[in-house]
Motif scaffolding. Sequence first.
Motif, PDB file in Angstrom:
ATOM      1  N   THR A 354       0.796  -1.076   0.031  1.00  0.00           N
ATOM      2  CA  THR A 354      -0.063   0.086   0.020  1.00  0.00           C
ATOM      3  C   THR A 354       0.858   1.299  -0.017  1.00  0.00           C
ATOM      4  N   ASP A 355       0.133   2.443   0.047  1.00  0.00           N
ATOM      5  CA  ASP A 355       1.103   3.707  -0.483  1.00  0.00           C
ATOM      6  C   ASP A 355       1.899   3.969   0.731  1.00  0.00           C
ATOM      7  N   GLY A 356       1.378   3.576   1.927  1.00  0.00           N
ATOM      8  CA  GLY A 356       2.284   4.064   3.223  1.00  0.00           C
ATOM      9  C   GLY A 356       3.697   3.750   3.185  1.00  0.00           C
ATOM     10  N   LEU A 357       3.841   2.629   2.249  1.00  0.00           N
ATOM     11  CA  LEU A 357       5.554   2.152   2.204  1.00  0.00           C
ATOM     12  C   LEU A 357       6.140   3.047   1.189  1.00  0.00           C
ATOM     13  N   VAL A 358       5.586   3.581   0.334  1.00  0.00           N
ATOM     14  CA  VAL A 358       6.418   4.281  -0.537  1.00  0.00           C
ATOM     15  C   VAL A 358       6.231   5.726  -0.885  1.00  0.00           C
ATOM     16  N   GLU A 359       4.926   6.326  -0.223  1.00  0.00           N
ATOM     17  CA  GLU A 359       4.556   7.785  -0.379  1.00  0.00           C
ATOM     18  C   GLU A 359       5.085   8.355   1.165  1.00  0.00           C
ATOM     19  N   ARG A 360       5.786   9.692   0.245  1.00  0.00           N
ATOM     20  CA  ARG A 360       6.286  10.777   1.590  1.00  0.00           C
ATOM     21  C   ARG A 360       5.862  12.158   1.105  1.00  0.00           C
ATOM     22  N   ARG A 361       5.779  12.976   2.025  1.00  0.00           N
ATOM     23  CA  ARG A 361       5.247  14.402   1.699  1.00  0.00           C
ATOM     24  C   ARG A 361       6.361  15.149   1.054  1.00  0.00           C
ATOM     25  N   ASP A 362       7.500  14.800   1.432  1.00  0.00           N
ATOM     26  CA  ASP A 362       8.792  15.490   0.711  1.00  0.00           C
ATOM     27  C   ASP A 362       9.569  14.823  -0.696  1.00  0.00           C
ATOM     28  N   ALA A 363       8.740  13.644  -1.115  1.00  0.00           N
ATOM     29  CA  ALA A 363       9.364  13.223  -2.228  1.00  0.00           C
ATOM     30  C   ALA A 363       8.081  12.744  -3.157  1.00  0.00           C
ATOM     31  N   ASP A 364       8.404  12.692  -4.624  1.00  0.00           N
ATOM     32  CA  ASP A 364       7.433  12.049  -5.437  1.00  0.00           C
ATOM     33  C   ASP A 364       7.249  10.743  -5.416  1.00  0.00           C
ATOM     34  N   LEU A 365       6.276   9.985  -5.669  1.00  0.00           N
ATOM     35  CA  LEU A 365       5.875   8.736  -5.486  1.00  0.00           C
ATOM     36  C   LEU A 365       6.708   7.966  -6.380  1.00  0.00           C
ATOM     37  N   ASP A 366       6.920   8.334  -7.414  1.00  0.00           N
ATOM     38  CA  ASP A 366       7.924   7.426  -8.516  1.00  0.00           C
ATOM     39  C   ASP A 366       9.151   7.059  -7.575  1.00  0.00           C
ATOM     40  N   GLU A 367       9.666   8.406  -7.265  1.00  0.00           N
ATOM     41  CA  GLU A 367      10.757   8.022  -6.092  1.00  0.00           C
ATOM     42  C   GLU A 367      10.895   7.001  -5.259  1.00  0.00           C
ATOM     43  N   GLY A 368       9.638   7.092  -4.361  1.00  0.00           N
ATOM     44  CA  GLY A 368       9.512   6.063  -3.373  1.00  0.00           C
ATOM     45  C   GLY A 368       9.437   4.458  -4.098  1.00  0.00           C
ATOM     46  N   ILE A 369       8.632   4.330  -5.060  1.00  0.00           N
ATOM     47  CA  ILE A 369       8.645   3.064  -5.615  1.00  0.00           C
ATOM     48  C   ILE A 369      10.008   2.644  -6.153  1.00  0.00           C
ATOM     49  N   GLU A 370      10.928   3.583  -6.709  1.00  0.00           N
ATOM     50  CA  GLU A 370      11.957   3.280  -7.302  1.00  0.00           C
ATOM     51  C   GLU A 370      13.118   2.668  -6.057  1.00  0.00           C
ATOM     52  N   ALA A 371      12.889   3.282  -5.114  1.00  0.00           N
ATOM     53  CA  ALA A 371      13.571   3.125  -3.820  1.00  0.00           C
ATOM     54  C   ALA A 371      13.287   1.769  -3.212  1.00  0.00           C
ATOM     55  N   LEU A 372      11.788   1.425  -3.326  1.00  0.00           N
ATOM     56  CA  LEU A 372      11.514  -0.044  -3.156  1.00  0.00           C
ATOM     57  C   LEU A 372      11.862  -0.983  -3.990  1.00  0.00           C
ATOM     58  N   GLU A 373      12.162  -0.606  -5.333  1.00  0.00           N
ATOM     59  CA  GLU A 373      12.603  -1.559  -6.289  1.00  0.00           C
ATOM     60  C   GLU A 373      14.118  -1.705  -6.035  1.00  0.00           C
ATOM     61  N   ALA A 374      14.875  -0.958  -5.707  1.00  0.00           N
ATOM     62  CA  ALA A 374      16.400  -1.127  -5.074  1.00  0.00           C
ATOM     63  C   ALA A 374      16.399  -1.782  -3.966  1.00  0.00           C
ATOM     64  N   ALA A 375      15.384  -1.492  -2.900  1.00  0.00           N
ATOM     65  CA  ALA A 375      15.439  -2.527  -1.742  1.00  0.00           C
ATOM     66  C   ALA A 375      15.021  -4.027  -2.135  1.00  0.00           C
ATOM     67  N   LEU A 376      14.072  -4.357  -3.068  1.00  0.00           N
ATOM     68  CA  LEU A 376      13.637  -5.576  -3.162  1.00  0.00           C
ATOM     69  C   LEU A 376      14.930  -6.271  -3.967  1.00  0.00           C
ATOM     70  N   ALA A 377      15.669  -5.632  -4.896  1.00  0.00           N
ATOM     71  CA  ALA A 377      16.819  -6.094  -5.596  1.00  0.00           C
ATOM     72  C   ALA A 377      17.855  -6.707  -4.737  1.00  0.00           C
ATOM     73  N   GLY A 378      18.021  -6.121  -3.591  1.00  0.00           N
ATOM     74  CA  GLY A 378      18.822  -6.484  -2.435  1.00  0.00           C
ATOM     75  C   GLY A 378      18.460  -7.463  -1.526  1.00  0.00           C
ATOM     76  N   ALA A 379      17.067  -7.636  -1.278  1.00  0.00           N
ATOM     77  CA  ALA A 379      16.443  -8.344  -0.512  1.00  0.00           C
ATOM     78  C   ALA A 379      16.651  -9.895  -0.576  1.00  0.00           C
ATOM     79  N   THR A 380      17.008 -10.499   0.194  1.00  0.00           N
ATOM     80  CA  THR A 380      16.992 -12.103   0.254  1.00  0.00           C
ATOM     81  C   THR A 380      16.468 -12.530   1.567  1.00  0.00           C
ATOM     82  N   GLY A 381      16.274 -14.081   1.332  1.00  0.00           N
ATOM     83  CA  GLY A 381      15.718 -14.743   2.352  1.00  0.00           C
ATOM     84  C   GLY A 381      14.429 -15.139   2.411  1.00  0.00           C
ATOM     85  N   THR A 382      13.651 -15.632   3.544  1.00  0.00           N
ATOM     86  CA  THR A 382      12.321 -16.003   3.362  1.00  0.00           C
ATOM     87  C   THR A 382      11.571 -14.963   3.373  1.00  0.00           C
TER      88      THR A 382
END
Length: 550
Positions: A354-382
């Motif tokens: 949901t948007d609470g994970l990526v939406e911030r008042r001081d940043a564009d929404l696309d920036e939040g999604i791109e940050a999540l993509e970068a985090a997912l790329a490096g996240a491993t495990g269960t």
Amino acid sequence: MNFTRWSARLPGTQRRAAARSEHTVSADRPGDGSVPPARAERLTDGSHTVPAVDELPVRDVLDRIPALVALVHGPDHRIAYVNDAYVAAFGIRSAGEPAHEALPELEELGLLPLLDQVLRSSRPRTVKSRKGPGGRFYTCTCTPVDMPDDGDRGVLVFAADVTEHAEAAERLRASEREQRETAVTLQRSLLPQELEQPDDLRIAATYQPGGTEAAVGGDWYDVITLGGGRTALVIGDVMGRGVRAAAVMGQLRTAVRAYARLDLPPHEVLQLLDGLAAEIDAHQIATCVYAVHDPTEGRLVYASAGHLPILVRDENGAILRAGDPTGPPLGTGGWMHTSGWMPLAPGSTAVLYTDGLVERRDADLDEGIEALEAALAGATGTPQVICDRLLRSAGVTAGHDDDVAVLVIQHPARNGPDGDLFRNAALELHGGVEAAPRARAFASGVLTSWRFPAELHDLGVLAASELVANSLQHGTPPMKLRLRRTDRRLIIEVTDGDDHLPRRRRAEPVDEAGRGIAIVATIASAWGSRRTPGGGKAVWCEFTLPRDED
């Protein structure tokens, strides 16, 4: 000490006195538009003169006010004066003694360090709602003053009793905490208490309520096993906050589970939800993604109603973002939703959020999604580890200002002995009635190679035979028989080009047809049917494997 002299040395009093002397106008000759000063006015009857403020004895004034007043001076903050209210509250204090010995209440209020700060900065300081002796609360202001008798700097302490206000504020905070706990409990009770775990997927989810206020949001997620190896994945967000949003969320989640049992395509599920959302509350809208995973096809078919895009990390580590189609939020009406798809092959991980994970008042929404993509790329495990890592990378804490829901889905790549428990086999059915014996022989050979016990082997062959016969009689080409085993069940499915779904009915003794589906429903653990994209249908049944096969 001469309090009248001391009052003239208070910060600002000299400037005010000078201003008054410069602008004093005779009562007989007032200036243009000016008001005669209140230095010495006569009563209208001419009997007495009202004293000017500057002529009032300071001590008399301070002794009469209900607030606590103390004057200390010098580096040791020795007592110069305490007013009557102070004495009534804390007892008699002797002049000349240092504050850290004679004024323990100031230490309990945390004012001794503040006195040092005021002397060093020559600026007043205020602290609010400090708890003091006897459980009373005070708002205290410490103001620097000049001490004309000894040349020291002094500090005037003014403490107003705000106990009633502090207690009222604490009662309000306690009420808000209780309301928040109730709202969070309601919200959590409407979410799945235990996620369904499909055979082919590994799934974890988390919900983090936002902030400290009572008004939680309407975020939700769900996992629904559809049978035949397929799984529905849902995430949504009801706009607004509070119990109303949570209640609407609960109704939508219940409706999604009911519509999922119809095994409809994702866009048809959203179409039904859109109309329902408008009926529940015409002023309440919600975003939602409904997706269906088919392990045999290795893809995720989805439809989106104004929700954020699904992210998938494929088996090679590349990040894929779901694109169109996406429609407006639920409850807006007048839109025909459509389905899209993206790969989710073995070795892949998908994230719905949901948007609470990526939406911030001081940043564009696309920036939040791109940050999540970068985090997912490096996240491993269960999946649960990935959930936690994504929350940390997004800076989501207990004080986060919005609700967050995250659903992580892994389609593990299985090899070796584990891979032997997940097998697929398929046969194209060509020709007419002669396809039936070929299908029985194929099913028998496959189940024998999978080393099923004799009883399960025979039941599987019978079910495959009945489903193929039903398709040959009522369906149209192309036709296919598909067998699939997991570590928990055997799945048999037949597809054909006709979209009329079979239904179970009671066959009369004289009927020559109509018993096939009844036989399958009797011998199998579950059965069902659905329409397939592009026309046609699939009819399936499944058998639960014995425990020693797990």
